[in-house]
Design an enzyme around this catalytic site. Structure first.
Site, short mmCIF file in Angstrom:
data_model
loop_
_atom_site.label_atom_id
_atom_site.label_comp_id
_atom_site.label_asym_id
_atom_site.label_seq_id
_atom_site.Cartn_x
_atom_site.Cartn_y
_atom_site.Cartn_z
N ASP A 1 0.76 -1.20 -0.14
CA ASP A 1 -0.05 0.05 0.00
C ASP A 1 0.82 1.30 0.05
O ASP A 1 0.21 2.48 0.26
CB ASP A 1 -0.99 0.04 1.19
CG ASP A 1 -0.17 0.00 2.62
OD1 ASP A 1 1.09 0.08 2.49
OD2 ASP A 1 -0.88 0.13 3.52
N ARG B 1 14.02 25.08 -1.46
CA ARG B 1 13.72 26.45 -2.30
C ARG B 1 12.48 27.00 -1.93
O ARG B 1 12.11 27.89 -2.36
CB ARG B 1 13.88 25.86 -3.80
CG ARG B 1 15.10 25.57 -4.26
CD ARG B 1 15.24 24.92 -5.68
NE ARG B 1 14.59 23.51 -5.94
CZ ARG B 1 14.37 22.94 -7.00
NH1 ARG B 1 14.67 23.53 -8.10
NH2 ARG B 1 13.85 21.64 -6.92
N GLN B 2 11.59 26.06 -1.05
CA GLN B 2 10.35 26.82 -0.70
C GLN B 2 10.68 27.34 0.90
O GLN B 2 9.93 27.21 1.62
CB GLN B 2 9.33 25.67 -0.55
CG GLN B 2 8.99 24.99 -1.89
CD GLN B 2 7.50 24.08 -1.90
OE1 GLN B 2 6.87 24.56 -1.18
NE2 GLN B 2 7.35 23.18 -2.39
N LYS C 1 18.53 36.31 -13.12
CA LYS C 1 17.36 35.19 -13.52
C LYS C 1 16.20 35.53 -12.86
O LYS C 1 16.20 35.58 -11.50
CB LYS C 1 17.99 33.74 -13.28
CG LYS C 1 16.88 32.43 -13.50
CD LYS C 1 17.35 31.34 -12.85
CE LYS C 1 17.05 31.51 -11.53
NZ LYS C 1 17.39 30.09 -10.75
N ARG D 1 12.43 33.45 -11.88
CA ARG D 1 11.53 32.18 -12.12
C ARG D 1 10.20 32.45 -12.47
O ARG D 1 9.61 33.09 -11.92
CB ARG D 1 11.51 31.33 -10.89
CG ARG D 1 11.01 30.04 -11.02
CD ARG D 1 11.52 29.08 -10.05
NE ARG D 1 12.69 28.65 -10.27
CZ ARG D 1 13.09 27.66 -11.04
NH1 ARG D 1 12.39 27.24 -12.01
NH2 ARG D 1 14.58 27.22 -11.03
N ASP E 1 26.02 26.56 -9.67
CA ASP E 1 24.81 26.82 -8.94
C ASP E 1 24.69 25.59 -7.71
O ASP E 1 25.64 24.95 -7.66
CB ASP E 1 23.52 26.61 -9.91
CG ASP E 1 22.39 27.12 -9.33
OD1 ASP E 1 22.30 27.77 -8.39
OD2 ASP E 1 21.38 27.37 -10.52
C1 R5P Z 1 17.12 28.33 -7.47
O1 R5P Z 1 17.24 29.26 -7.04
C2 R5P Z 1 18.24 27.31 -7.53
O2 R5P Z 1 19.33 27.81 -6.83
C3 R5P Z 1 18.62 26.71 -8.96
O3 R5P Z 1 18.93 27.74 -9.84
C4 R5P Z 1 17.53 25.92 -9.39
O4 R5P Z 1 16.80 25.31 -8.57
C5 R5P Z 1 17.62 25.10 -10.69
O5 R5P Z 1 16.47 24.59 -11.11
P1 R5P Z 1 16.21 24.17 -12.45
O6 R5P Z 1 17.54 23.53 -13.10
O7 R5P Z 1 15.07 23.71 -12.93
O8 R5P Z 1 16.47 25.50 -13.28
#
Ligand code: R5P
Length: 310
Positions: free
Chosen positions: A42, A101-102, A194, A196, A220
């Site tokens: 389950d 990231r949250q 950048k 999002r 990164d």
């Molecule tokens: C975001 O702030 C993180 O530092 C990365 O840049 C991000 O999580 C990368 O995600 P993705 O590969 O989906 O662009």
């Protein structure tokens, strides 16, 4: 009292057991706890310790790889099993902390996912060890001590200063990390801007620093869908960088359209750690994986020694 207190115990979850084994090898006096891990039909997880942990200093090694929720819950179950079996201390070693990231609410009605995870780990463990947390501010969500392991020098040593001429941070959040990386290699830093748009889509709108005629090293913390890598690589090419880009990140998730997005870009190397299990199959670029075992093993050894000597 024995002149040699017993070494730490390493208890591996199912997310990336090889990593726990490598860590135990890199840690003097450590031994592995035998256990069984099962998934019920389950979907429930069931764990059982087969070795005695009474009075011992236990490190549960569980990275939050896919399926994240199952691996998190399994780590909590392992902690509970250790407590009920009388362990003296139970620490979580979580190389990749998912949900990090949250760490802030982007819109009304959203939760603080990073805090929810931090609170559940804090209730179960005495201490948490994580590698290259997405943001240092996440530490404030934990009510237990957090040990932050920095993998930038290790990654920089693997990449080497001959690999490029400028280190590029994809956004402001990555700037400090990229600076540490650049310092280790004696290279200048450029900063992309950048934003999002959605969980999988990003756009760039500018870059501070000179990349013309230079070979960039993009640094990164996470490569997830590779949207960031692809967008920043295009921005760098538009600004006249040499078409020889190195990409470096601590945590390589490579999910969703990642392989497709890396296709056709002039990326000569992608370097990540083994904070998550890696499998280069399907990636259209050469992947190098740096082992964290010795670094994490050394950290466990130090924590164990400091706590034992108190
Ligand atoms: C975001 O702030 C993180 O530092 C990365 O840049 C991000 O999580 C990368 O995600 P993705 O590969 O989906 O662009």
């Amino acid at each position: 009292m024995s002149p040699h207190p017993p070494g730490p115990l390493v208890l591996c979850g199912s997310a990336h057991p090889d990593q726990g084994v490598a860590l135990a090898r890199g840690c003097e006096g450590a031994s592995l706890v035998q256990r069984t891990l099962e998934a019920y039909p389950d979907g429930e997880r069931r764990v059982r310790l087969l070795d005695d942990v009474r009075g011992r200093d236990v490190f549960v090694v569980q990275t939050l790889a896919v399926p994240v929720g199952d691996h998190l819950l399994e780590a909590l179950l392992l902690a509970d099993a250790c407590r009920r079996a009388g362990a003296a201390r139970v620490s979580a070693l979580v190389p990749y902390l998912a949900y990090a990231r949250q760490d802030r609410r982007q819109a009304p009605g959203e939760p603080l996912g990073a805090r929810v995870v931090a609170e559940s780990l804090s209730r179960a463990f005495d201490r948490v060890v994580a590698v290259d947390l997405h943001s240092p501010a996440i530490e404030s969500g934990f009510s237990v001590p957090v040990e932050h392991v920095d993998a930038m020098e290790l990654l920089a040593a693997q990449v080497g200063s001959a690999a490029g001429d400028v280190v590029v941070a994809p956004d402001l959040g990555a700037a400090k990390r990229a600076e540490r990386f650049a310092r280790a290699l004696g290279l200048p830093v450029a900063l992309a801007h950048k934003s999002r748009l959605t969980g999988t889509d990003v756009e760039t709108s500018g870059l501070v620093g000179d990349v013309r005629g230079r070979r960039p090293i993009l640094v990164d913390d996470i490569i997830s869908t590779a949207g960031t890598v692809a967008a920043v690589a295009r921005e760098l090419l538009d600004r006249g960088c040499r078409p020889e880009i190195t990409v470096c990140a601590t945590h390589g998730l490579f999910v969703g359209p990642a392989a497709e997005r890396l296709q056709g870009l002039p990326i000569s190397r992608v370097v990540v750690t083994d904070s998550l299990p890696q499998n280069a199959k399907g990636l259209p670029v050469p992947l190098e994986v740096v082992r964290l075992g010795p670094l994490l093993g050394g950290r466990v050894e130090r924590i164990h020694r400091e706590l034992t000597l108190r």
